[in-house]
Design an enzyme around this catalytic site. Structure first.
Site, PDB file in Angstrom:
ATOM      1  CB  VAL A 119     -10.115   3.719  -4.020  1.00 32.83           C
ATOM      2  CG1 VAL A 119      -9.423   5.037  -4.308  1.00 32.83           C
ATOM      3  CG2 VAL A 119      -9.831   3.256  -2.591  1.00 32.83           C
ATOM      4  N   PRO A 120     -12.959   5.116  -5.880  1.00 31.77           N
ATOM      5  CG  PRO A 120     -14.582   6.771  -5.604  1.00 31.77           C
ATOM      6  CD  PRO A 120     -13.572   5.942  -4.847  1.00 31.77           C
ATOM      7  CB  CYS A 121      -9.681   5.474  -9.992  1.00 27.77           C
ATOM      8  SG  CYS A 121      -9.826   3.731 -10.399  1.00 27.77           S
ATOM      9  CG  HIS A 122     -15.601   4.284 -11.378  1.00 27.74           C
ATOM     10  ND1 HIS A 122     -15.269   3.738 -10.148  1.00 27.74           N
ATOM     11  CD2 HIS A 122     -16.885   4.695 -11.270  1.00 27.74           C
ATOM     12  CE1 HIS A 122     -16.311   3.808  -9.343  1.00 27.74           C
ATOM     13  NE2 HIS A 122     -17.315   4.390 -10.005  1.00 27.74           N
ATOM     14  NE  ARG A 123     -18.154   7.156  -7.684  1.00 30.16           N
ATOM     15  CZ  ARG A 123     -18.328   6.820  -6.416  1.00 30.16           C
ATOM     16  NH1 ARG A 123     -17.778   7.535  -5.449  1.00 30.16           N
ATOM     17  NH2 ARG A 123     -19.071   5.766  -6.106  1.00 30.16           N
TER      18      ARG A 123
END
Length: 157
Positions: A119-123
């Protein structure tokens, strides 16, 4: 719940899940012993994370079961719509939600994401392009964004 610890380029990573899906993937800030035998329920997750770090996987195909409020789960679903190699701002994420005034709640839910990378919260970045807030540390966020960027900036000098 089953769990395992694997080593990634960014440190030791704990994976937790069961037949209902993956509920947690977190980076640890300490050295841990890698799990010798990966539980069957977590094998696909381990394989897909390794492929991601090798650069051969751009999307994940896993059953997820994160624990959180309905609002948090909604934000985590929106995060999964951000394409590999792309970033959006917290404001843009709030607009996708349909409520620009919810930007702080959106940022808070983003920060509570229990499933790192998948779940790409880094994006999600600041509206000025800055690397704001990341539970795993800004150095890791920078690494992940650069890892996903298909166009590597060459040094001019």
């Amino acid at each position: 719940m089953e769990q395992c610890i694997i080593k990634s380029p960014l440190g030791y990573t704990k994976i937790v899940g069961d037949d209902e899906g993956i509920s947690e993937v977190v980076i640890l800030n300490s050295e841990e012993k890698e799990t010798d035998i990966i539980p069957t329920e977590l094998e696909d997750c381990v394989i897909q994370l390794k492929e991601y770090f090798e650069g051969t996987r751009k999307s994940f195909d896993l059953k997820l079961n994160p624990q959180g409020t309905d609002f948090q789960k909604l934000i985590w679903e929106l995060l999964q719509e951000i394409p590999y190699g792309k970033t959006i701002s917290y404001l843009q994420l709030s607009k996708r939600l349909g409520d620009v005034k919810a930007i702080r709640a959106v940022a808070n839910a983003n920060g509570k994401n229990p499933i790192w990378i998948i779940v790409p919260c880094h994006r999600v970045i600041g509206k000025d392009g800055s690397l704001t807030g990341y539970a795993g540390g800004l150095n890791r966020k920078k690494w992940l964004i650069e890892h996903e960027n298909p166009y590597k900036q060459q040094r001019l000098f």
